[in-house]
Enzyme design. Structure first.
Site, mmCIF file in Angstrom:
data_model
loop_
_atom_site.group_PDB
_atom_site.id
_atom_site.type_symbol
_atom_site.label_atom_id
_atom_site.label_comp_id
_atom_site.label_asym_id
_atom_site.label_seq_id
_atom_site.Cartn_x
_atom_site.Cartn_y
_atom_site.Cartn_z
ATOM 1 N N ASP A 32 0.838 -1.205 0.000
ATOM 2 C CA ASP A 32 0.000 0.000 0.000
ATOM 3 C C ASP A 32 0.869 1.250 0.000
ATOM 4 O OD1 ASP A 32 -2.047 -1.741 0.137
ATOM 5 O OD2 ASP A 32 -2.736 -1.160 2.153
ATOM 6 N N GLU A 34 3.867 1.640 -1.235
ATOM 7 C CA GLU A 34 4.438 1.841 -2.563
ATOM 8 C C GLU A 34 3.381 2.447 -3.499
ATOM 9 O OE1 GLU A 34 7.298 1.394 -5.725
ATOM 10 O OE2 GLU A 34 7.324 1.795 -3.587
ATOM 11 N N PHE A 35 2.162 1.938 -3.385
ATOM 12 C CA PHE A 35 1.046 2.454 -4.192
ATOM 13 C C PHE A 35 0.854 3.948 -3.901
ATOM 14 C CE2 PHE A 35 -3.361 3.496 -5.011
ATOM 15 C CZ PHE A 35 -3.633 2.849 -6.198
ATOM 16 N N SER A 81 -36.727 -2.725 -12.310
ATOM 17 C CA SER A 81 -36.431 -3.427 -11.058
ATOM 18 C C SER A 81 -36.990 -4.842 -11.164
ATOM 19 C CB SER A 81 -36.977 -2.671 -9.861
ATOM 20 O OG SER A 81 -38.357 -2.626 -9.938
ATOM 21 N N GLU A 111 -27.510 -15.553 -9.090
ATOM 22 C CA GLU A 111 -26.511 -14.587 -8.616
ATOM 23 C C GLU A 111 -26.946 -14.060 -7.270
ATOM 24 O OE1 GLU A 111 -26.616 -11.349 -11.404
ATOM 25 O OE2 GLU A 111 -26.458 -12.730 -13.087
ATOM 26 N N LYS A 113 -28.022 -11.205 -4.725
ATOM 27 C CA LYS A 113 -28.660 -9.899 -4.851
ATOM 28 C C LYS A 113 -27.953 -8.962 -3.881
ATOM 29 C CE LYS A 113 -33.158 -7.707 -5.161
ATOM 30 N NZ LYS A 113 -32.931 -6.536 -4.349
ATOM 31 N N ASP A 115 -27.096 -5.731 -1.813
ATOM 32 C CA ASP A 115 -27.984 -4.752 -1.201
ATOM 33 C C ASP A 115 -27.312 -3.386 -1.135
ATOM 34 O OD1 ASP A 115 -30.229 -3.797 -0.081
ATOM 35 O OD2 ASP A 115 -29.904 -4.655 1.905
ATOM 36 N N ARG A 134 -30.087 5.084 -10.731
ATOM 37 C CA ARG A 134 -31.305 4.552 -11.323
ATOM 38 C C ARG A 134 -32.363 5.648 -11.481
ATOM 39 N NH1 ARG A 134 -36.026 2.196 -9.587
ATOM 40 N NH2 ARG A 134 -36.836 0.732 -11.096
ATOM 41 N N TYR A 223 -23.595 -6.625 -12.653
ATOM 42 C CA TYR A 223 -24.430 -7.817 -12.826
ATOM 43 C C TYR A 223 -25.167 -7.885 -14.169
ATOM 44 C CZ TYR A 223 -27.757 -4.486 -10.849
ATOM 45 O OH TYR A 223 -28.497 -3.372 -10.604
ATOM 46 N N LYS A 310 -35.905 -13.235 -1.988
ATOM 47 C CA LYS A 310 -35.363 -12.516 -0.829
ATOM 48 C C LYS A 310 -35.188 -13.448 0.365
ATOM 49 C CE LYS A 310 -36.225 -8.180 -0.562
ATOM 50 N NZ LYS A 310 -35.530 -6.898 -0.678
ATOM 51 N N CYS A 404 -28.822 12.891 34.633
ATOM 52 C CA CYS A 404 -27.808 12.880 33.580
ATOM 53 C C CYS A 404 -26.688 11.914 33.975
ATOM 54 C CB CYS A 404 -27.245 14.286 33.392
ATOM 55 S SG CYS A 404 -25.805 14.293 32.309
ATOM 56 N N CYS A 407 -23.387 14.505 34.641
ATOM 57 C CA CYS A 407 -23.332 15.539 35.685
ATOM 58 C C CYS A 407 -24.397 15.342 36.752
ATOM 59 C CB CYS A 407 -23.461 16.921 35.055
ATOM 60 S SG CYS A 407 -25.113 17.264 34.437
ATOM 61 N N CYS A 422 -30.444 16.617 29.116
ATOM 62 C CA CYS A 422 -29.808 17.154 30.316
ATOM 63 C C CYS A 422 -29.830 18.669 30.141
ATOM 64 C CB CYS A 422 -28.371 16.647 30.418
ATOM 65 S SG CYS A 422 -27.409 17.578 31.618
ATOM 66 N N CYS A 428 -22.428 20.676 32.323
ATOM 67 C CA CYS A 428 -22.268 19.231 32.137
ATOM 68 C C CYS A 428 -20.987 18.972 31.314
ATOM 69 C CB CYS A 428 -23.504 18.687 31.424
ATOM 70 S SG CYS A 428 -23.427 16.939 31.065
HETATM 71 S S1 IVH Z 1 -30.577 -7.514 -12.333
HETATM 72 C C1 IVH Z 1 -33.535 -6.124 -15.355
HETATM 73 N N1 IVH Z 1 -28.879 -8.593 -10.631
HETATM 74 O O1 IVH Z 1 -31.851 -5.282 -7.251
HETATM 75 C C2 IVH Z 1 -32.513 -6.631 -14.414
HETATM 76 N N2 IVH Z 1 -30.130 -6.720 -9.920
HETATM 77 O O2 IVH Z 1 -34.997 -5.020 -7.494
HETATM 78 C C3 IVH Z 1 -32.251 -5.677 -13.362
HETATM 79 N N3 IVH Z 1 -29.630 -5.972 -7.637
HETATM 80 O O3 IVH Z 1 -32.374 -2.372 -9.101
HETATM 81 C C4 IVH Z 1 -31.469 -6.048 -12.249
HETATM 82 N N4 IVH Z 1 -28.092 -7.493 -7.215
HETATM 83 O O4 IVH Z 1 -30.136 -2.617 -7.955
HETATM 84 C C5 IVH Z 1 -29.797 -7.628 -10.840
HETATM 85 N N5 IVH Z 1 -27.338 -9.631 -9.251
HETATM 86 C C6 IVH Z 1 -28.225 -8.674 -9.464
HETATM 87 C C7 IVH Z 1 -28.545 -7.714 -8.470
HETATM 88 C C8 IVH Z 1 -29.513 -6.756 -8.741
HETATM 89 C C9 IVH Z 1 -28.750 -6.445 -6.741
HETATM 90 C C10 IVH Z 1 -30.539 -4.841 -7.394
HETATM 91 C C11 IVH Z 1 -30.554 -3.829 -8.500
HETATM 92 C C12 IVH Z 1 -31.983 -3.694 -8.925
HETATM 93 C C13 IVH Z 1 -32.722 -4.326 -7.789
HETATM 94 C C14 IVH Z 1 -33.949 -5.004 -8.344
#
Ligand code: IVH
Length: 667
Positions: A32, A34-35, A81, A111, A113, A115, A134, A223, A310, A404, A407, A422, A428
């Site tokens: 790090d 060196e970077f 979405s 894949e 998801k 967050d 978005r 993704y 989910k 408190c 104090c 307080c 205080c």
């Molecule tokens: S695909 C049309 N892949 O989840 C395909 N979304 O409710 C659009 N997200 O707005 C999304 N991981 O922000 C996709 N592996 C993943 C994801 C992913 C997280 C989020 C993304 C999207 C929301 C969908």
């Protein structure tokens, strides 16, 4: 011997490579230190030779403080979405629907998801040209400068097979560790905490100062790829290629043929994800073939070729050891539950928020209770219930403290608030020290002094309020235990330097309750000197955008307090900035007061950001979309067709840049 230009180019190339090794391959080949050394050399050279500026230089990842109101950008492809599902049954329904519609072989890519907050990265001729949030799915904010600071987002793609135009869709994330540290700092500052890394990530992307964004160490995962010339018909293959181009793609992807394989993936990641450094809240299932995706199509909101599954919110059961009460610089007293350590969503939880007295009473909490701790959607742990059956003998009932914790003063509770305060703000010690700590923070006066030193100076009777800092003398400091000459001089120099901190930050530093950084900026714009602010009426204050009753009352109360007025006077005598600079003032007018203005298209004379700033400086408001309240559209070349149509329909005036400039007297 390399010329400066060659050296700059060499350093850029090296740093791009090391970023890739570190963030994409997770295999750094240099230290790090060196970077950092190479980065510093590059930044020094770039400062010396500005003619070699390049927007994709790795040095730009450290950010800049250029103030930007975000430009709105129309997405070339809408950002849809996903439909959420919560059970294996619903996943099976999706699988069977796809099977029936396609009537042939297909594969599903599973894949994680992530967050965080979604982002669209646009690369033209391999270079990152734009990063857009978005937004509403059709139009998003241009957050390119902020996204440039994310190390795992390549500024230039690698390889000979990168199409001229490519959009990489993905998620911007705040790693758990960074999130926890950030909240710890915010707690110390008594700033509102972020509920989860998702909010923290999206909040961070919208910050005005990309240097702060850079300091927050965001991460990203890609993704999905979009464009007219994608490498393959397979989504899975495209992401493998994207990884080769330098984009960060998760290893957790899997192609599945059968439902059983899908269920296996769901089960595996439901537990395994807790070990990840970032938050995930489910699994996304996508049909692999892009042709099949197109055949399945989209509904108005969701693709028919993908769904999200989910995970259940995580809960843990643990014992309540005690409840402690903390007082902060504003005097607010907060209860915190101390728990037997328990593992929850990848972190060990030892403390949980109890919010206020009402929350404690509602739970009927007793010492020794077994309590449920939850991170609903990965929120800061909170106690959501008590397992009363697990009570063996009953511990003492938790009552909100009356005194408190520092104090010992009798606490007060304002009628319309849940919090206790307080009232001993002048006596205080925690509040006094807290106010000084707030005053010196980076975003306020930026004085290089830590809490221990403040505590020491307070205990020695040298500093009881922020103004005392400016009265400190070299002799006062040098006699303190273990204080060397240099540290004394450094502190005095840092205090001296703070005298040039601009008015809006001084206003923030004063620590008026509810006046955070942004509110201070708004107030400073509306009342360009402290005298004007001190005289402002409740009505004048609340007429300012985003200033509500609570803030207005707090400002008025502060100026009604002789101690506060005295503090301001003393600080003023020490030479602190209590009005906007001439420059900031000269640019301000009322010419667009009350006007709602939409900007669209591309301009010749100034950039969109400059026009945005001009609107604000002249008292107008900039809106993202056209509505019946729009006064006019400032339009350049190639105005968005949707906006044009809407403007015509609503009869909204459209003006060009020259007319706009003459309106505000800009020549
Ligand atoms: S695909 C049309 N892949 O989840 C395909 N979304 O409710 C659009 N997200 O707005 C999304 N991981 O922000 C996709 N592996 C993943 C994801 C992913 C997280 C989020 C993304 C999207 C929301 C969908």
């Amino acid at each position: 011997m390399q010329t400066p230009k060659e050296r700059i180019e060499w350093l850029r190339e090296q740093l791009h490579q090391h970023n890739y090794n570190y963030y994409v391959l997770s295999q750094p080949t240099i230290s790090d230190a060196e970077f950092d050394r190479m980065m510093r050399e590059l930044m020094d050279l770039e400062a010396k030779y500005p003619e070699y500026y390049d927007p994709t230089s790795p040095s730009l990842r450290v950010g800049s403080d250029v103030n930007k109101n975000f430009t709105q950008v129309e997405h070339r492809y809408p950002m849809l979405s996903l439909q959420n599902t919560y059970s294996e049954g619903e996943v099976a329904d999706f699988y069977n629907r796809v099977k029936k519609a396609l009537n042939g072989d297909f594969e599903i890519v599973c894949e994680l998801k992530f967050d965080g907050t979604s982002i669209s990265l646009i690369y033209e001729h391999k270079r990152l040209v734009r990063a857009v949030t978005r937004g509403d799915g059709k139009v998003g904010d241009d957050v390119t400068d902020n996204v440039r600071t994310i190390r795992s987002v390549p500024l230039i793609l690698r390889g000979d097979d990168v199409p001229d135009y490519i959009e990489a869709r993905g998620e911007v994330l705040m790693p758990w560790k960074v999130f926890e540290q950030l909240n710890k700092e915010r707690e110390e500052q008594e700033e509102p905490l972020f509920a989860n890394p998702r909010n923290a990530a999206s909040g961070t992307l919208k910050l005005q100062d990309s240097r702060v964004v850079a300091s927050r160490k965001l991460d990203s995962y890609i993704y999905y790829l979009l464009g007219e010339e994608l490498p393959s018909d397979s989504h899975y293959e495209n992401l493998q290629v994207a990884r080769r181009w330098g984009l960060r793609v998760s290893d957790a992807m899997k192609k599945c043929k059968t439902l059983d394989e899908i269920f296996e993936y769901l089960k595996y990641w439901d537990t395994e994800r807790k070990k990840l450094p970032i938050a995930t809240d489910g699994v996304v299932l996508k049909v692999d073939s892009l042709v099949q995706q197109r055949n399945l199509g989209n509904t108005s909101k969701f693709p028919r070729w993908a769904i999200a599954y989910k995970f259940n919110a995580e809960k843990a059961l643990t014992r309540l050891i005690s409840v402690s009460f903390q007082v902060g610089r504003t005097g607010a007293v907060t209860p915190v539950a101390n728990l037997e350590p328990v593992l929850l969503s990848g972190t060990t939880v030892k403390r949980a928020s109890l919010y206020n007295e009402d929350a404690i009473n509602a739970l009927d909490l007793h010492i020794g209770d077994m309590v449920y701790v939850e991170k609903g959607g990965e929120i800061i742990p909170k106690i959501t219930g008590v397992d009363k059956n697990a009570r063996t003998g009953i511990g003492e009932k938790i009552r909100f403290t009356e005194k408190c914790p520092d104090c010992g003063a009798q606490l007060v509770r304002n009628e319309d608030e849940a919090a206790y305060y307080c009232p001993n703000s002048e006596g205080c010690p925690t509040q006094i020290k807290g106010r000084i700590e707030h005053f010196v923070t980076r975003k306020a006066m930026n004085i290089a002094i830590g809490p221990e030193t403040i505590s020491l100076l307070y205990d020695k009777g040298l500093v009881k309020d922020p103004a005392d800092l400016y009265e400190l003398k070299f002799e006062d400091l040098i006699h303190l235990e273990r204080w060397a000459e240099t540290s004394a001089r450094n502190l005095l120099a840092s205090i001296e330097k703070s005298k040039s901190v601009p008015y809006e930050r001084v206003l923030y530093a004063l620590g008026i309750r509810y006046v955070g950084e942004t509110v201070a900026q708004k107030l400073a714009q509306a009342f360009p000197s402290i005298d004007l602010l001190a005289q402002a009426t409740f009505e004048q204050l609340t007429s300012v955008e985003e200033i509500g009753d609570r803030i207005a009352r707090s400002v008025i109360d502060s100026f009604a307090n002789p101690k506060f007025v005295d503090l301001v006077d003393r600080l003023r005598r020490h030479g602190l900035q209590f009005s906007l600079t001439e420059e900031a003032l000269a640019a301000k007018t009322d010419k667009l007061k009350g006007k709602n203005i939409v900007i669209s298209g591309t301009f010749e004379l100034h950039s969109r950001d400059e026009y945005k700033a001009m609107i604000l400086q002249n008292g107008g408001k900039n809106n993202g979309s056209v509505s019946k309240n729009t006064d006019f559209i400032l339009a350049g070349e190639n105005m968005g067709p949707a906006k044009l149509e809407k403007a015509k329909k609503l009869g909204v005036k459209i003006i060009d840049e020259k007319t706009f400039l003459s309106m505000i007297g800009h020549t």
